[in-house]
Enzyme design. Sequence first.
Site, mmCIF file in Angstrom:
data_model
loop_
_atom_site.group_PDB
_atom_site.id
_atom_site.type_symbol
_atom_site.label_atom_id
_atom_site.label_comp_id
_atom_site.label_asym_id
_atom_site.label_seq_id
_atom_site.Cartn_x
_atom_site.Cartn_y
_atom_site.Cartn_z
ATOM 1 N N LYS A 116 0.811 -1.212 0.000
ATOM 2 C CA LYS A 116 0.000 0.000 0.000
ATOM 3 C C LYS A 116 0.848 1.268 0.000
ATOM 4 O O LYS A 116 0.459 2.280 -0.577
ATOM 5 C CB LYS A 116 -0.946 -0.008 1.207
ATOM 6 C CG LYS A 116 -1.842 -1.248 1.306
ATOM 7 C CD LYS A 116 -2.676 -1.464 0.056
ATOM 8 C CE LYS A 116 -3.626 -2.646 0.205
ATOM 9 N NZ LYS A 116 -2.982 -3.946 0.197
ATOM 10 N N GLU A 288 -5.749 2.214 -3.636
ATOM 11 C CA GLU A 288 -4.800 1.113 -3.642
ATOM 12 C C GLU A 288 -5.169 0.159 -4.762
ATOM 13 O O GLU A 288 -6.243 0.275 -5.369
ATOM 14 C CB GLU A 288 -4.837 0.353 -2.305
ATOM 15 C CG GLU A 288 -6.191 -0.278 -1.997
ATOM 16 C CD GLU A 288 -6.292 -0.804 -0.578
ATOM 17 O OE1 GLU A 288 -5.597 -0.255 0.291
ATOM 18 O OE2 GLU A 288 -7.045 -1.766 -0.364
#
Length: 659
Positions: A116, A288
């Site tokens: 991430k 993400e």
Amino acid sequence: MFSKILIANRGEIAVRIIKTCRRMGIATVVVYSEADADSLAVEMADETVFIGEAPAAQSYLVADKIVAAVRETGAEAVHPGFGFLSENAGFARRLAEEGIVFIGPNPRAIEAMGDKIESKKFAQAAGVSTVPGHVGEIDDTAHAIRISEEIGYPVMIKASAGGGGKGIRVAWNRQDVEEGFPAVKAEAKASFGDDRIFIEKFIESPRHIEIQVLGDKHGHVVHLFERECSIQRRNQKVIEEAPSPLLDTDTRAAMGEQAVRLAQAVDYDSAGTVEFVAGQDKSFFFLEMNTRLQVEHPVTELITGVDLVEQMIRSAYGEPLPFAQQELTINGWAIESRIYAEDPYRGFLPSIGRLVRYDPPQEGDVHGAKVRNDAGVREGDEISMYYDPMISKLSTWAPERLAAIDAMGRALEDFHIEGLGQNIPFLAAVMDQERFRSGQLSTNYIKDEFPDGFHGTAPTAFQRDVMAAVACAMHRTITRRAAPELLRQDWIVVEAGERRPVRVTNGDAGFTIAFVDEDRTLRLDGIEWRPGKPTFSGVLDGRAFTVQVKPAAEGFMIRHRAAQAHVLVLTPRSAELHEKLPPKTAADTSKMVLSPMPGLVVTLDVTLGQEVRAGEPVAVIEAMKMQNIIRAERDGTVKAVNAKAGDSVAADEVLVEFA
């Protein structure tokens, strides 16, 4: 094509992969832990390999055991499903070094997008709009507080390797960071073996929209439109749909183009999802990329006709995508409801136990709609504390959105589970809400609509009629069998203290119920029920329904969707006497702190004689890989401590008593 694939996962996704492999003529191997020895996936697979104890860190997360199972069985490829090792670049690289095909993206793409923190940096470099935040690791709680205050509250504390709603907390102030940061690190370590954390701005009243992408090893990438996943609780998706009711054609095209551009930049060559947070004004920001198959992939399959598991397998084998972007279209609307082992009446806390009854709705074409249920369980199986509490994923498809919602409502009516808490009543309540039906969604939906928690819904006029008719039909059937001499036509139906005189008469294959004081007569036909059966299906004045039923001390407990009532069918004299009974009083537990769920005591934060203020932490209970902070609901002095760290506790077990 591969002749044998090993599935490095469990539960419903393992079953889902097996089904596609069977259709493609590919043999399957399933690995399993001690807790899954008798699972449906183990029963369905062609071969199985035991890989260890129940905790994932001792079984499903151990790459050496997966590789050994591949060698033992001669499998040529590994499908990781979602969770566990599905986004682990080291695992994908290890398989490649061993000459085993990883059915997922290449390790470089996983490293670029699966992490991430790194994905934020990569997206910014690629010119993709991202949420403001600190793109870097957080050292400790003090560092987390400093970064949060620089960004400005509220912020979201997220595990870098997170997914599936785990390892996420929203912090509205410094105290939330002090408590949330160590909790997120602990969850991240337990769930993903990686406790790196980052922090970003939390956008209020957002919508969660994601684009499904699909790539091959020849440089082709397409998107399969969007899914909206805004109905969430504790950052865990609960209801998803495709397409999104928010997007117009231009916004959909723009989001799809960004998702494809990002995937192409990392040579993406499998199924993946680019997630965005969207404003109500259709603005959107990259969140993400999940470099794996998503839990909610069935809704995309239903509106596109594309089997994503099959395409992942074909891409991994080296085949080119069989379609171009312009050949993909949206057909109809699909809704997915996640059926969880949790108690919505107790803050959606996990509920473990055995599926004493498990009776899902009929799948396939149903009255102009399609019903699909992805499950990895059967009646008699156990939902354990070691894994995610999902029981199944129920999906419906119809040509239009409202028809798909109505089909979901009926399918939820027909879904019967006993033995543990489950969220079907809550899901049904959402399907009936005007806000949901109008498409006015946000990730705050559950908090907005159920600010004091979920307590069911009050029966509508139709539901009150259904409950009265069902109670009369059941009462008449039972009386005819047990004491036919007591049969009569005139009764009093009592529900929530209201008395409704009725006249019940037999007809051809049904009953007629006349509400005497209301000058209305209803016809109940198509009855499917017998004494002891936990569901009652019928048609009331032309409208089909299914209710959950069980006998009470007197009368019946009847639930239709989210409305539940205790319904009595009494003679006029019994009804008169019944009104004179004193009401029951509940036991006083105000001086006790009870465990709201079964789980493991991580910490017990108070000691004998300690003064405790309302709102202060008392204990941390872990279940289903989630840590839950139990707080005092009142001021008091600790009189008794009945548990300690490491203890397993049951729901409603007394942890602490106050003087």
